[in-house]
Design an enzyme around this catalytic site. Structure first.
Site, PDB file in Angstrom:
ATOM      1  CG  HIS A  14     155.398 -27.308  64.225  1.00 36.56           C
ATOM      2  ND1 HIS A  14     154.539 -27.755  63.231  1.00 36.56           N
ATOM      3  CD2 HIS A  14     156.433 -28.195  64.243  1.00 36.56           C
ATOM      4  CE1 HIS A  14     155.047 -28.836  62.671  1.00 36.56           C
ATOM      5  NE2 HIS A  14     156.193 -29.130  63.273  1.00 36.56           N
ATOM      6  CD  GLU A  45     147.835 -27.993  60.008  1.00 33.20           C
ATOM      7  OE1 GLU A  45     148.088 -26.791  60.284  1.00 33.20           O
ATOM      8  OE2 GLU A  45     148.686 -28.896  60.034  1.00 33.20           O
TER       9      GLU A  45
END
Length: 662
Positions: A253, A490
């Site tokens: 992303h 993450e």
């Protein structure tokens, strides 16, 4: 009679000159006294150097005509060559600056002594091209013709000047002053990098450690940017028998940038520490083949970075980067495709067929129907990459929370958005997630601030579908289509943290990255061979109680990640016997155990499953109708690159020599 006499005099002058025909003598060679061109009326003359963009050279006098035949400073200042040097810093985003400009200036305004030109050194030009050619490739610009090292530069024996001698001395002085102690250490610059700077850093790193690195591109993004990988190995560029392969991927992303920066710092660190003799780093690189893709979505990063940089609202000036880009700008690729939803949904196929003992649930084929949807070039490139190398494990670095998630990411019940959905390798892959989280400075701590979600009960790890469910993810694809086990890391709440946070984040994640690379040496490895000692490609290695097989690589070597305990392994291949072995892995093992298999050939018997459960899709079928290639065909009209306007609007003759297609 008069015409005959004139012709005789002309031929006599040509013989005495020794340069026929007259035009074959290059202006630079004439200025060096090698030959003369009578057609050039002007004699070389030393003059004061007055070119504004070349005023920081180590000399103050130059010569005209110059090596390109330009007669004066005014001719130089109105040339495309000089215009290029004036804008090169911006075009290359600061890469190779001021080196390119200084070396270019030494060609346009070479030093002069006694009305004789002194050419710049060829060795300096060769080093510059080796270090900086990639920066021009990144913007699809040809290497400038006037930086032709063989044509316009001289060897040390001929006598030459190094235009970078002063710059090198200053850089050396700064480097020495920055070393406070006698102990050598790795120096990293913790700033954000543009795409061009990223490419340059990776290639410069490879140039510093050519014996352990290899840089290669797996494809291009929608807007034509390279998806550049740097590989570390003691034998780079090739697979070694029994050496496990691991990949690290970031910036899937485009607006989740911390992982990208970490994977730009990591290669520099590995290279430097290997050279400095760090035994731990040398062991990792000498026993593992590591592939690092710092940016899977460079187009998205370009948009996210510009959004943050261009925001000038004083009321928002102190807010963090993830607020500036709204958590969404740059997330997708240039086609507005979320790359982590763009892979084939093999998880649904797995769920549909998992109860059938006849259906193989590893190395699931890509359905033909997938290719008639919208496949991003970034997804296509990564799928080909994953299929081409025998990866054992992988990590994909993201941002938005502080946790490690592991497959499956897609819920086993379509109506349940949060449902625990384990793979057959639940315990092994959970341990991989545990390895990263526990080695991270704060991820597994119960008192660590989170981003709204609560992971304190699981100490910083979670099953992906239990967190939130989605189909078409990269981790599920790795698991169901290949041998590779991939976790998703993450890295924190802030997707685009300030530069001040980059160094602290590197400190928090460095040990986790190194520990994760080391963890690939877990479980068992070995070679499956026939009785003649030839490796059996595609041999199947299964573990009793785990409905997920792995297959042997090209030379018959395999790797199977397993936790400590007793396991029963079976190796088989079509046309060969089946062999089983009992293996015990103690808790204190710090490397993979070696288990080899020798299979004897047997007659091939018809498999009833081939008739009862026929299938069109096979693992080997990849884009069988060339659907992706057809959709990716460039348009008939060829456009000039974006930087062409710098020259076409300047009033000078556009430099066709900068176009790579010419």
């Amino acid at each position: 009679m008069r015409w005959g006499l004139l012709l005789l005099l002309f031929l006599s002058s040509m013989r005495s000159c020794g340069c026929a025909p007259p035009q074959t003598c290059h202006p630079g060679d004439e200025l060096l006294g090698r030959c003369t061109n009578d057609v050039l009326g002007d004699k070389p003359t030393c003059t004061q150097l007055t070119l504004g963009y070349c005023n920081d050279l180590e000399y103050s006098r130059t010569v005209f005509p110059n090596i390109l035949g330009q007669q004066s400073s005014r001719d130089v200042e109105s040339s495309a060559e000089y215009l290029l040097l004036s804008v090169i810093h911006g075009l290359l985003s600061g890469e190779c600056s001021p080196e390119i400009r200084l070396v270019g200036c030494s060609v346009l305004a070479s030093p002069c002594q006694d009305d004789k030109m002194i050419k710049p050194c060829r060795s300096t030009c060769d080093a510059l091209r080796r270090d900086c050619a990639h920066a021009f490739e990144a913007i699809e610009m040809a290497w400038p013709y006037f930086l032709d090292c063989d044509r316009f530069f001289a060897s040390n024996e001929e006598g030459c000047v190094d235009p970078l001698v002063g710059l090198k001395a200053r850089q050396k002085q700064i480097e020495m002053s920055s070393l406070s102690g006698a102990e050598p250490s790795t120096i990293l610059q913790f700033t954000y990098t543009t795409n061009a700077q990223m490419y340059s850093l990776l290639k410069r790193t490879a140039a510093k450690c050519p014996q352990i690195t290899h840089v290669y591109s797996i494809g291009r993004s929608t807007e034509g940017r390279d998806l550049l990988v740097i590989e570390f190995s003691d034998n780079p560029g090739k697979h070694e028998l029994l050496e496990p392969e691991i990949k690290l991927v970031a910036n899937m992303h485009g607006n989740e940038v911390l992982g990208r920066q970490l994977l730009i710092y990591l290669p520099q660190y590995l290279c430097s520490e290997y050279v400095l003799g760090n035994q731990r780093i040398q062991t990792i690189i000498n026993t593992t083949r590591v592939h690092i893709l710092a940016s899977m979505n460079p187009d998205g990063y370009e948009l996210a970075a510009s959004e943050v940089e261009d925001n000038s609202d004083p009321e928002r000036a102190n807010q963090e980067g993830h607020l500036l880009n709204g958590w969404t700008n740059g997330r997708t690729n240039a086609q507005n495709i979320d790359l982590n939803r763009n892979f084939p949904d093999l998880t649904s196929i797995f769920y549909r067929n998992r109860r059938s003992r006849h259906y193989r649930i590893d190395h699931i084929a890509i359905p033909d129907a997938y290719w008639f949807g919208k496949v991003a070039p970034e997804t296509y490139a990564v799928m080909k990459w994953i299929r081409s190398l025998p990866f054992v494990q992988s990590a994909s670095l993201h941002g938005g929370d502080l946790v490690v998630s592991y497959p499956f990411d897609f819920s086993r019940h379509p109506q349940e958005e949060r449902m625990f959905s384990p793979t057959p390798d639940e315990q092994v892959i959970k341990q991989l997630a545990r390895t990263y989280a526990d080695a991270h400075a704060t991820m597994s701590n119960n008192d660590t601030e989170r981003c709204g979600a609560s992971f304190y009960q699981t100490r910083g790890i979670i099953n992906g579908a239990l967190w939130y469910s989605f189909a078409g993810g990269m981790s599920d694809f790795n698991y169901l289509h290949t041998n590779c086990l991939e976790i998703t890391v993450e890295l924190g709440c802030d997707k685009f943290p300030s530069e001040a946070e980059l160094y602290p984040e590197w400190k928090r994640n460095k040990e986790a990255l190194l520990s994760y690379m080391e963890s690939v040496h877990r479980g068992i490895k070995g070679v499956v061979q026939d009785v003649d000692g030839k490796g059996i490609k595609g041999a199947i290695i299964s573990v009793r109680g785990v409905r997920k097989d792995v297959t042997a690589a090209e030379d018959g070597d395999y790797w199977r990640l397993l936790n400590p305990g007793t396991h029963i392994l079976t190796a088989t291949a079509r046309g060969y016997s089946r062999v089983s072995k009992r293996v015990y892995l103690p808790h204190n093992m710090n490397k993979a155990g070696r288990v080899d298999f020798v299979l004897a050939k047997v007659p091939i018997e018809p498999d009833i499953d081939d008739h009862l459960f026929p299938t069109v899709d096979t693992w080997e079928r990849f884009d069988p109708y060339n659907q992706f290639e057809r959709d990716s065909e460039p348009g008939a009209r060829e456009e000039k690159p974006w930087w062409w306007n710098y020259f076409s609007q300047s009033g000078i003759s556009p430099p066709q020599w900068l176009l790579r297609s010419v």
